[in-house]
Design a protein around this motif. Structure first.
Motif, short mmCIF file in Angstrom:
data_model
loop_
_atom_site.label_atom_id
_atom_site.label_comp_id
_atom_site.label_asym_id
_atom_site.label_seq_id
_atom_site.Cartn_x
_atom_site.Cartn_y
_atom_site.Cartn_z
N PRO A 1 102.06 44.35 -117.50
CA PRO A 1 103.42 44.67 -117.05
C PRO A 1 104.51 44.13 -117.98
O PRO A 1 105.52 44.80 -118.21
N LEU A 2 104.31 42.94 -118.52
CA LEU A 2 105.32 42.35 -119.40
C LEU A 2 105.36 43.05 -120.74
O LEU A 2 106.44 43.26 -121.32
N LEU B 1 108.97 46.25 -128.72
CA LEU B 1 108.35 45.09 -129.36
C LEU B 1 106.83 45.19 -129.44
O LEU B 1 106.22 44.66 -130.37
N PHE B 2 106.20 45.83 -128.43
CA PHE B 2 104.74 45.86 -128.36
C PHE B 2 104.25 47.29 -128.08
O PHE B 2 104.84 48.02 -127.28
N ASP B 3 103.16 47.62 -128.73
CA ASP B 3 102.47 48.88 -128.49
C ASP B 3 101.03 48.55 -128.10
O ASP B 3 100.23 48.11 -128.94
N VAL B 4 100.72 48.70 -126.81
CA VAL B 4 99.36 48.38 -126.33
C VAL B 4 98.45 49.53 -126.74
O VAL B 4 98.44 50.60 -126.12
N CYS B 5 97.69 49.30 -127.79
CA CYS B 5 96.84 50.35 -128.36
C CYS B 5 95.41 50.32 -127.82
O CYS B 5 94.77 51.37 -127.72
N SER C 1 112.20 34.48 -115.98
CA SER C 1 112.13 35.42 -117.11
C SER C 1 110.84 35.25 -117.88
O SER C 1 110.83 34.74 -119.00
N TYR C 2 109.73 35.72 -117.31
CA TYR C 2 108.46 35.67 -118.05
C TYR C 2 108.50 36.52 -119.31
O TYR C 2 107.78 36.23 -120.28
N ARG D 1 109.05 37.99 -125.70
CA ARG D 1 110.08 38.20 -126.72
C ARG D 1 109.94 37.17 -127.84
O ARG D 1 110.10 37.50 -129.02
N ASN D 2 109.61 35.94 -127.47
CA ASN D 2 109.43 34.89 -128.47
C ASN D 2 108.19 35.15 -129.32
O ASN D 2 108.19 34.91 -130.53
#
Length: 365
Positions: free
Chosen positions: A23-24, A31-35, A316-317, A322-323
Motif C-alpha cells: 500500500p505504501l 518514486l517506486f515501480d513494483v515490478c 506518516s509511514y 520517501r526517505n
C-alpha cells in the motif's frame, strides 16, 4: 525522481507485504515501480498485488526476484528467520535492500549485512515505520521542546488481547520469534530515538498463555544515568502483554520536573492500511480521533496543575519510503540507520540474557 521510479521487488505477501509495504509503495508511484512480487502458488496474473491496482510479474522463488536484472530494490517481508539469508543474497546480487523488523535474529548478522552493504555501496534500510506513529511524533516533540522539563521516567506499552497465534511461526522457538522480536522491536527503537543507547538493561519475560514456545509478555527497563544532558536518571519502561483487556489501550506516560504527558489508544495507520478504505495519500490518513489525544499536565508557579488535550501529529509511514527513495536516487541521509536497527537487536539479545541470568546487564558502549 518522478521520471525514474525505482524498480522494486517485494518478497512476502503476508501481513507485512499486503498491509504495509505494497500500500505504501503504490501510494508513491512517482518514486517506486513494483515490478516483481514473490508469491508461491499464485493462480492469477499479478497475484495478490492486483488488489492495489498494479499488475507486477509474480515469481515463486526469492532467487528469481533477486537475480532479475531490472530490479534495483528488494523489500523483504518474510518470516524473521529468513531475513538474513535473503538480505545477504540480495546485497550480493547488487540490489538495495529494505528489511522488515526485526531486521535479523542476531547482532552479529546485522553487522555482517552492514559490512556487505558498505562494501558494495548499497542502501540497507530497516523498516522501523513506527517512528512515524502519530502519538510518537507528539511525544518526541514534547521532549525536544522540553515542555515537561527534565525527564525522570518514560513508560511505553504496546499490548494485545490474543488467545491464539496469528501465524504459527510467531510462537515457535526459531530465530527471531517471540514478542521481544515482534512488538519489542518497535518499543526499543522508539526509546533509542528519544534517549539514545542506555547504560544498563533489565528484562522480565513470561509465557503465560503457552500458545507457543516463546514469551508472550515482557517488561524491559532501560537505565539512563545522569550526564551532561540529563540531570536525573531516566528509566524507560517498555511493556507488552497478550492478555490486556482495556480499550483504549494505555500507550505512553512521560514524566518530567514540570509535568506529565499520558496517552491512550494506538496509532490508526495500521488499521487504515488493513481496511485500505483510506489510501496513504488521503488527507485523512494518519489523523487520530480527538478522543484518544494525549493529556498534558503542567505544574504552574502557584502550585496548581493545568490539564489540556494535545492533538497528535499526523502519522506518516509513507515518509519512510520517501526517505528510501531519496537515499537511493539522491544520496540523502537515512532517517533509519542500519546501525540503530542493529542496536535494537543487540538490546534484545541482552534482554534475553538478563532474563536467563536474572540480573541487570551492562550495555556495551
Amino acid at each position: 525522481m518522478s521520471s525514474n521510479p525505482i524498480k522494486t521487488a517485494v518478497i512476502g505477501v503476508g501481513l507485512a507485504g499486503m498491509v504495509f509495504h505494497l500500500p505504501l509503495l503504490v501510494a508513491l508511484p512517482d518514486l517506486f515501480d513494483v515490478c516483481v512480487v514473490v508469491e508461491r502458488n499464485s493462480q492469477q496474473e499479478g497475484g495478490k498485488a492486483r488488489k492495489f491496482g498494479i499488475n507486477p510479474k509474480v515469481v515463486e522463488t526469492v532467487e528469481q526476484a533477486i537475480l532479475d536484472p531490472e530490479i534495483e530494490l528488494v523489500i523483504i517481508g518474510t518470516p524473521n528467520a529468513t531475513h538474513y539469508p535473503f538480505a545477504k543474497a540480495a546485497l550480493a546480487a547488487g540490489k538495495h535492500v529494505l528489511v522488515d523488523k526485526p531486521i535479523v535474529p542476531t547482532y552479529e548478522e546485522a553487522l555482517t549485512l552492514l559490512d556487505l552493504a558498505r562494501s558494495k555501496n548499497l542502501i540497507l534500510y530497516a523498516f522501523q515505520n513506527r517512528r512515524w506513529d502519530s502519538d510518537f511524533l507528539v511525544v518526541k516533540k514534547l521532549i525536544q521542546d522540553r515542555t515537561l522539563g527534565d525527564l525522570t521516567e518514560f513508560e511505553s506499552h504496546f499490548d494485545r488481547y490474543r488467545t491464539s497465534l496469528r501465524v504459527h511461526w510467531h510462537g515457535s522457538n526459531t530465530p527471531g520469534s517471540g514478542l521481544l522480536y515482534d512488538l519489542g522491536t518497535h518499543l526499543i527503537d522508539q526509546a533509542l530515538v528519544l534517549f539514545g543507547k542506555p547504560q544498563k538493561i533489565t528484562a522480565f519475560t513470561q509465557n503465560i498463555l503457552e500458545l507457543g514456545d516463546v514469551e508472550d509478555n515482557f517488561t524491559i527497563l532501560l537505565h539512563y544515568l545522569p550526564d551532561e544532558t540529563k540531570i536525573y536518571p531516566i528509566t524507560a519502561i517498555l511493556r507488552s502483554h497478550f492478555l490486556s483487556v482495556r480499550t483504549p489501550q494505555f500507550r505512553y506516560s512521560v514524566k518530567g520536573s514540570k509535568g506529565t504527558f499520558t496517552k491512550e489508544g494506538v496509532d490508526i495507520q495500521e488499521d487504515q492500511l488493513k481496511a485500505y478504505d483510506i489510501p496513504p495519500f488521503d488527507p485523512n490518513f494518519g489523523i487520530e480521533p480527538a478522543d484518544i489525544h494525549g493529556v498534558l499536565e503542567i505544574l504552574q508557579e502557584d502550585g496548581s496543575i493545568t490539564k489540556s488535550r494535545i492533538p497528535s501529529e499526523r502519522g506518516s509511514y509513507v515518509s519512510l519510503y520517501r526517505n528510501v527513495a531519496a537515499a537511493i536516487r539522491e544520496g540523502a541521509p537515512l532517517d533509519v540507520k542500519w546501525e540503530e536497527a542493529s542496536t535494537v537487536i543487540q538490546l534484545i539479545e541482552l534482554a534475553k540474557q538478563s532474563v536467563l541470568e536474572e540480573k541487570t546487564m551492562d550495555v556495551p558502549v
